[in-house]
Design an enzyme around this catalytic site. Structure first.
Site, short mmCIF file in Angstrom:
data_model
loop_
_atom_site.label_atom_id
_atom_site.label_comp_id
_atom_site.label_asym_id
_atom_site.label_seq_id
_atom_site.Cartn_x
_atom_site.Cartn_y
_atom_site.Cartn_z
N ASP A 112 1.22 -0.88 0.01
CA ASP A 112 0.07 -0.31 -0.17
C ASP A 112 0.81 1.15 -0.05
O ASP A 112 1.56 1.31 0.73
CB ASP A 112 -1.38 0.40 1.33
CG ASP A 112 -1.83 -0.95 1.47
OD1 ASP A 112 -1.53 -2.26 0.10
OD2 ASP A 112 -3.36 -1.07 2.10
N GLU A 127 -11.66 -1.17 1.01
CA GLU A 127 -10.15 -0.60 1.73
C GLU A 127 -10.12 0.51 1.01
O GLU A 127 -10.25 0.76 0.04
CB GLU A 127 -9.28 -1.87 0.68
CG GLU A 127 -9.20 -3.46 1.78
CD GLU A 127 -7.95 -4.32 1.92
OE1 GLU A 127 -7.68 -5.06 2.88
OE2 GLU A 127 -7.40 -4.15 1.06
C1 FRU Z 1 -5.01 -3.47 1.73
C2 FRU Z 1 -4.70 -3.61 3.22
C3 FRU Z 1 -5.01 -2.17 4.01
C4 FRU Z 1 -5.00 -1.69 5.38
C5 FRU Z 1 -3.17 -3.06 4.72
C6 FRU Z 1 -2.54 -4.18 5.61
O1 FRU Z 1 -3.89 -3.54 0.83
O2 FRU Z 1 -5.61 -4.68 3.36
O3 FRU Z 1 -6.65 -2.35 4.22
O4 FRU Z 1 -4.19 -1.00 5.70
O5 FRU Z 1 -3.61 -3.85 3.61
O6 FRU Z 1 -0.95 -4.34 4.85
#
Ligand code: FRU
Length: 435
Positions: free
Chosen positions: A49, A272
Site C-alpha cells: 500500500d 479498503e
Molecule cells: C489493503 C490492506 C489495507 C491495510 C493493509 C495491511 O492493501 O488490507 O486495508 O491497511 O493492506 O497490510
C-alpha cells in the site's frame, strides 16, 4: 438506501446487490497483464500500500523539486504472506516521479502505536508540519498478534532537503484519533465476519465547503437475529462501509466520528483504502476490494471500485453502473490491488500494488502452499505500471499505461497515448495463450 431503523445509520447510501451483480470484466476496466519492472527501486523491502505526500487541497506536495511517497514495507526475504504482521511505513522520494530513493522508515518503531502500522495518508500542512495518518494494527505489547485496529497519527515531522536529497525528520507525537462507537461503526467484539476493519485513514479537505474530513474503512453493525439480508446470517457478515470523521477546526489531530458515506451491507466485507477526489464539481469516491470479500451469490474481483456524487456527502452512484473501475485480467486475477486514483487533467491516473504474477491457474490460497522460493519469485512487492483512464461523468475507461510507479505531478506532460493500449492487448493475448 438502508431501510430506516434496520441497521447502522438510517438513510446511508448503499452499494446494492443489484448494482454489484453488474460487475463484469470489460475492455474498459481490465488492466493489461503486468510484468515485473526492469529495476526494483527498493530491492531490500517488499512494498505494497502506497500513498503520496499531499498538501491540504490534495495537490501532490513538492519540496525543493522532490515529491514523496510512503509505503507499507517488510524485509524482502520475508514470505510475502507474512508481511502484514510486521508492516512498517517507509518513505521514498523522487525528482522525476519515476525513480524513487528509499529514505528509510518514517517512524522510530518503538514510539508508534500498534504492533505494526497499516495504511494511511500523509499531509504536508501549510506551516511545513508533516502529519502521517496510519492504522495502528494490534497493540504495542501483545503476546499473540491481534487484529485490533485504531486510526492514529504521527504529528510533528518536517521535510528537510540538501544537495544529496530529502529526509523526513521529527520527534513525532503519536495519538489515537477515533475509535468505533459500536452504533455507526462496529467494534471488534461485535464483528462476525472474516477480517474486522476499522482502518486506512485518508485526509480530505472539501474545496466547496472548506470542511476537513477523514475517510476510512469500517463495518456497519448488523445485530444478530435481525432480518437484514433476508435474515441470512451468512450474508449479514458482509457489512463493509466507508466511514467518516470530521475536524471542525481543521486541526489534523482533532476528529469526531460522523456518519458513513456509503455502506455495502449484504454486498461486500472490505472496502479498503477509501479516497475522494473532485473533478468538475463532482466527487469521486474510490476504494479497493477483493473477489473473496463479496457476499455469496455475487461475483466480484480484486479491483478498484468507484462512486460519484454531486457533493461530498453524496448521494453516491456507482461508476460504470456497477462500481467496478479497474480489475485484473481473468488470466492474472491476483496481479494487483490496493489501487490509488489521482486526477491528471482530463485523465484519471491509477497506481496499484503489484502482487502475485505468473500464477497460472493457482488461486491466491494455493500460493501459501508453494515452496518458499517460488512464493518469493512470484511476488511483485512493488508498484504497478500507472494506469491512464478517461473519466467522463459516471464512466471510466482504461486507455493506456505509464511506467511502474510513475507518479506525475498535476501539470506534468504525459506521453501521447498512441498505441499504448493496443500494445498491452497484444501482451495480454500472448499471456492468455500460455494458459
Ligand atoms: C489493503 C490492506 C489495507 C491495510 C493493509 C495491511 O492493501 O488490507 O486495508 O491497511 O493492506 O497490510
Amino acid at each position: 438506501m438502508n431501510p430506516d431503523g434496520a441497521i447502522g445509520v438510517p438513510g446511508t447510501p448503499a452499494w446494492t446487490r443489484e448494482q454489484a451483480t453488474r460487475v463484469e470484466r470489460t475492455d474498459d476496466v481490465v488492466a493489461p497483464v503486468i510484468y515485473p519492472p526492469q529495476e526494483d527501486d527498493a530491492p531490500d523491502v517488499h512494498g505494497w500500500d502506497t500513498w503520496v505526500l499531499r498538501e491540504r487541497d490534495g495537490t501532490i506536495a513538492t519540496v525543493d523539486g522532490w515529491r514523496v511517497i510512503l509505503s507499507l514495507t517488510a524485509p524482502s526475504d520475508m514470505l510475502p504472506g507474512k508481511r502484514h504482521d510486521v508492516a512498517e511505513i517507509r518513505y521514498f522520494y523522487s525528482r522525476d516521479g519515476k525513480n524513487w530513493i528509499d529514505g528509510g522508515p518514517v517512524f522510530d518503531r518503538e514510539n508508534c502505536l500498534g504492533s505494526r502500522q497499516w495504511a494511511g495518508s500523509a499531509l504536508l500542512d501549510d506551516d511545513g508540519q508533516v502529519y502521517v495518518f496510519y492504522t495502528a494494527a494490534g497493540r504495542a505489547v501483545e503476546e499473540e498478534l491481534s487484529y485490533h485496529q485504531r486510526l492514529a497519527v504521527g504529528a510533528g515531522g518536517t521535510v528537510e532537503t540538501d544537495a544529496d536529497g530529502l529526509s523526513i525528520e521529527g520527534s513525532w507525537e503519536h495519538e489515537v484519533l477515533v475509535e468505533p462507537d459500536g452504533e455507526r461503526y462496529e467494534r471488534e467484539e461485535q464483528y462476525r465476519g472474516m477480517i474486522y476493519t476499522f482502518r486506512d485513514p485518508w485526509f480530505f479537505e472539501d474545496p466547496a465547503t472548506g470542511e476537513t474530513w477523514l475517510l476510512f474503512e469500517a463495518n456497519t453493525p448488523v445485530p444478530e437475529g435481525s432480518d437484514v439480508c433476508g435474515g441470512d446470517p451468512v450474508q449479514q457478515e458482509f457489512n463493509g462501509s466507508i466511514a467518516t470523521a470530521r475536524s471542525e477546526t481543521g486541526d489534523p489531530t482533532d476528529w469526531t466520528l460522523e456518519d458513513p458515506l456509503l455502506d455495502a451491507v449484504c454486498v461486500n466485507q472490505e472496502l479498503e483504502r477509501p479516497h475522494v477526489l473532485v473533478r468538475d464539481g463532482r466527487y469521486y469516491l474510490f476504494f479497493s476490494s477483493h473477489d473473496h470479500t463479496f457476499a455469496p451469490g455475487l461475483e466480484g474481483f480484486d479491483g478498484l471500485y468507484g462512486f460519484v456524487a454531486d457533493s461530498f456527502r453524496g448521494e453516491y452512484r456507482p461508476l460504470n453502473g456497477s462500481g467496478l473501475v479497474v480489475t485484473n485480467p481473468a488470466n492474472a486475477p491476483y496481479q494487483a490491488y490496493s489501487w490509488l486514483a489521482f486526477p491528471h487533467g482530463e485523465e484519471l491516473l491509477v497506481s496499484g500494488f503489484f502482487n502475485y504474477y505468473d500464477l497460472g491457474p493457482l488461486t491466491i490460497d494455493d500460493v501459501g502452499h508453494l515452496p518458499r522460493e517460488e512464493q518469493l519469485a512470484k511476488f511483485g512487492g512493488t508498484l504497478t505500471p500507472t494506469l491512464r483512464l478517461r473519466l467522463e461523468g459516471d464512466r471510466t475507461r482504461i486507455v493506456g499505461t505509464l511506467e511502474h510507479g510513475h507518479i506525475p505531478l498535476e501539470d506534468e506532460k504525459l506521453p501521447p497515448l498512441d498505441h499504448d493500449r493496443v500494445g498491452d492487448r497484444t501482451a495480454d493475448d500472448r499471456y492468455r495463450r500460455r494458459f
